[in-house]
Scaffold this motif. Structure first.
Motif, PDB file in Angstrom:
ATOM      1  N   ILE A 197       0.840  -1.205   0.000  1.00  0.00           N
ATOM      2  CA  ILE A 197       0.000   0.000   0.000  1.00  0.00           C
ATOM      3  C   ILE A 197       0.876   1.257   0.000  1.00  0.00           C
ATOM      4  O   ILE A 197       0.416   2.351   0.325  1.00  0.00           O
ATOM      5  CB  ILE A 197      -0.976   0.015   1.193  1.00  0.00           C
ATOM      6  N   LYS A 198       2.125   1.096  -0.378  1.00  0.00           N
ATOM      7  CA  LYS A 198       3.088   2.199  -0.333  1.00  0.00           C
ATOM      8  C   LYS A 198       2.647   3.359  -1.224  1.00  0.00           C
ATOM      9  O   LYS A 198       2.294   3.181  -2.390  1.00  0.00           O
ATOM     10  CB  LYS A 198       4.460   1.700  -0.786  1.00  0.00           C
ATOM     11  N   GLY A 199       2.668   4.558  -0.640  1.00  0.00           N
ATOM     12  CA  GLY A 199       2.395   5.766  -1.408  1.00  0.00           C
ATOM     13  C   GLY A 199       0.929   6.048  -1.663  1.00  0.00           C
ATOM     14  O   GLY A 199       0.606   7.004  -2.386  1.00  0.00           O
ATOM     15  N   ILE A 200       0.029   5.270  -1.089  1.00  0.00           N
ATOM     16  CA  ILE A 200      -1.403   5.465  -1.315  1.00  0.00           C
ATOM     17  C   ILE A 200      -2.038   5.966  -0.022  1.00  0.00           C
ATOM     18  O   ILE A 200      -1.775   5.442   1.058  1.00  0.00           O
ATOM     19  CB  ILE A 200      -2.070   4.167  -1.806  1.00  0.00           C
ATOM     20  N   VAL A 221      -1.320  -1.285  -4.175  1.00  0.00           N
ATOM     21  CA  VAL A 221      -0.665  -1.008  -5.452  1.00  0.00           C
ATOM     22  C   VAL A 221      -1.191  -2.041  -6.457  1.00  0.00           C
ATOM     23  O   VAL A 221      -1.223  -3.245  -6.156  1.00  0.00           O
ATOM     24  CB  VAL A 221       0.866  -1.087  -5.300  1.00  0.00           C
ATOM     25  N   LYS A 222      -1.605  -1.594  -7.612  1.00  0.00           N
ATOM     26  CA  LYS A 222      -2.451  -2.408  -8.485  1.00  0.00           C
ATOM     27  C   LYS A 222      -1.902  -3.797  -8.795  1.00  0.00           C
ATOM     28  O   LYS A 222      -2.631  -4.790  -8.725  1.00  0.00           O
ATOM     29  CB  LYS A 222      -2.716  -1.649  -9.797  1.00  0.00           C
ATOM     30  N   GLN A 312     -13.380  -0.716  -9.094  1.00  0.00           N
ATOM     31  CA  GLN A 312     -13.047   0.702  -9.110  1.00  0.00           C
ATOM     32  C   GLN A 312     -12.362   1.157  -7.833  1.00  0.00           C
ATOM     33  O   GLN A 312     -12.804   0.851  -6.718  1.00  0.00           O
ATOM     34  CB  GLN A 312     -14.332   1.518  -9.309  1.00  0.00           C
ATOM     35  N   ALA A 313     -11.281   1.914  -7.982  1.00  0.00           N
ATOM     36  CA  ALA A 313     -10.617   2.552  -6.847  1.00  0.00           C
ATOM     37  C   ALA A 313     -11.216   3.934  -6.620  1.00  0.00           C
ATOM     38  O   ALA A 313     -11.658   4.599  -7.565  1.00  0.00           O
ATOM     39  CB  ALA A 313      -9.118   2.669  -7.104  1.00  0.00           C
ATOM     40  N   TYR A 314     -11.238   4.363  -5.367  1.00  0.00           N
ATOM     41  CA  TYR A 314     -11.664   5.722  -5.054  1.00  0.00           C
ATOM     42  C   TYR A 314     -10.525   6.692  -5.358  1.00  0.00           C
ATOM     43  O   TYR A 314      -9.354   6.390  -5.136  1.00  0.00           O
ATOM     44  CB  TYR A 314     -12.037   5.843  -3.576  1.00  0.00           C
ATOM     45  N   ASP A 318      -6.089   6.144  -4.511  1.00  0.00           N
ATOM     46  CA  ASP A 318      -6.187   5.672  -5.892  1.00  0.00           C
ATOM     47  C   ASP A 318      -4.965   4.874  -6.329  1.00  0.00           C
ATOM     48  O   ASP A 318      -3.827   5.310  -6.140  1.00  0.00           O
ATOM     49  CB  ASP A 318      -6.358   6.879  -6.813  1.00  0.00           C
ATOM     50  N   ASN A 319      -5.223   3.715  -6.912  1.00  0.00           N
ATOM     51  CA  ASN A 319      -4.136   2.956  -7.536  1.00  0.00           C
ATOM     52  C   ASN A 319      -4.269   2.949  -9.060  1.00  0.00           C
ATOM     53  O   ASN A 319      -3.563   2.215  -9.748  1.00  0.00           O
ATOM     54  CB  ASN A 319      -4.101   1.514  -7.014  1.00  0.00           C
TER      55      ASN A 319
END
Length: 376
Positions: A197-200, A221-222, A312-314, A318-319
């Motif tokens: 989840i780095k950077g999100i 991360v996607k 869908q990401a918010y 967002d990724n």
């Protein structure tokens, strides 16, 4: 006879969730909701000096419209509804129905068409207004929850009107921790999952979007998701019921999916390219919501749960994944559901549904109930 709990809930939605100000406009959409509750909302909005607009919806009528809607009709509806939504500062939706599977026999292609054509309206509402959405208690919801109608109504108003402010300090601490984290591991019965989840961003939800509320969400991360997960909470999506969903991931993509309704599950996951990637990871922590009831606004907030969301990401977390699907699938990790653990960068953050770090103890159900002077 008017129920004073209606006024308490209406005031929370107006004064806390949407924080309406004088002369702001708000669209109230009431789906199969008692007129008395809609009137309570209108009065609360007016007392805040804001301007209420109301649209009444009915499940059986919506089903019939979805069955027969043409592209031309949906285009016209979208133009009209988008123009109205652009004039609104806020949106409050109460959704009640005695049949949660009302849309189950609408053909999937027709459901996709409706979702696609009305997506601009949804985007305007989500991105440009202050909004809050909640279910309304019905006898069918009580049945799903395995409760009497009266007991469920009492549960509903307890859950929906709890003091969310008490959760906010712990939720902010969890947000800070999540935003410092790179690797997440989730382990439990039928689950061995790893992702970054780095950077999100991580977003606390404390009563200002959904009621009931109580979660902190981010997004993987996607392409980072690896392993497999088994969900132990039942779910309903597009009117169809699913149990025992298992997803297998390779480089972020769902490569295998199975459930009691495997064919329908894969049909939904094949809706578009983004439906087989994850758009949300969230930790549920509402102290009053304990058991699944096939209603996602409740189930995703279950104490000691997490949800993992194909689609869908918010934009807030967002990724880059885009899809017409956003399907919150829930796993409960309290001991009575088999337990489990969540690790952030190798450290156990939650064990059997209880947060371990001291700064997160206030999010544990036992702590919240003690601080509130309540026993359950």
């Amino acid at each position: 006879m008017h129920d004073p709990r209606f006024d308490k809930l209406a005031n929370l939605l107006v004064e806390y969730s949407t924080r309406l100000k004088r002369n702001e406009t708000v669209l109230i959409e009431a789906f199969d909701v008692p007129d008395e509750m809609t009137i309570a909302l209108v009065r609360a909005v007016r007392a805040a000096g804001a301007l209420p607009f109301v649209q009444l919806q009915h499940g059986r009528v919506s089903r019939e419209l979805a069955f027969s809607a043409s592209e031309r009709q949906l285009n016209l509806s979208a133009i009209h509804e988008l123009a109205r939504m652009k004039r609104m500062n806020a949106y409050i939706a109460l959704r009640g129905s005695n049949n949660v599977t009302e849309m189950s026999d609408v053909p999937p292609d027709q459901m996709k068409l409706v979702a696609r054509k009305l997506r601009p309206v949804t985007d305007q509402r989500v991105k440009k207004t202050k909004w809050v959405v909640l279910r309304w208690p019905t006898s069918s919801m009580a049945q799903q929850a395995g409760m009497s109608t009266e007991a469920f109504e009492n549960f509903y108003f307890d859950v929906c009107t709890l003091d969310y402010r008490k959760l906010l300090p712990g939720m902010r601490a969890l947000k800070t921790l999540m935003e410092k984290t790179d690797q997440v591991e989730i382990k439990g019965p039928g689950t061995d999952l790893r992702f970054s989840i780095k950077g999100i961003a991580a977003i606390p939800c404390g009563g200002d979007r959904n009621i009931p509320d109580g979660e902190v969400f981010t997004c993987p991360v996607k392409n980072s998701v690896q392993g497999h997960i088994t969900f132990n909470a039942p779910t309903i999506y597009q009117g169809a019921a699913f149990d025992g969903i298992r997803l297998d991931f390779r480089d972020g993509k769902i490569v295998e999916a199975a459930s009691n309704n495997t064919e329908k599950l894969n049909e939904i996951l094949d809706s578009d390219a983004g439906a087989r990637y994850i758009g949300e990871f969230s930790l549920g922590l509402n102290p009053y919501v304990l058991e699944p009831m096939r209603d996602i606004l409740f189930d995703e907030k279950i104490a000691g749960s997490f949800h993992f969301t194909p689609g869908q990401a918010y934009e807030e977390a967002d990724n880059g994944n885009r899809s017409q699907v956003h399907w919150d699938m829930v796993c409960i990790q309290r001991p009575e559901y088999g337990g489990g653990k969540i690790l952030f960068d190798g450290k156990v953050i939650r064990l059997d549904g209880e947060f371990v770090p001291k700064q997160l103890h206030s999010l544990n159900r036992s702590h919240f109930l003690r601080s509130s002077g309540r026993r359950r």
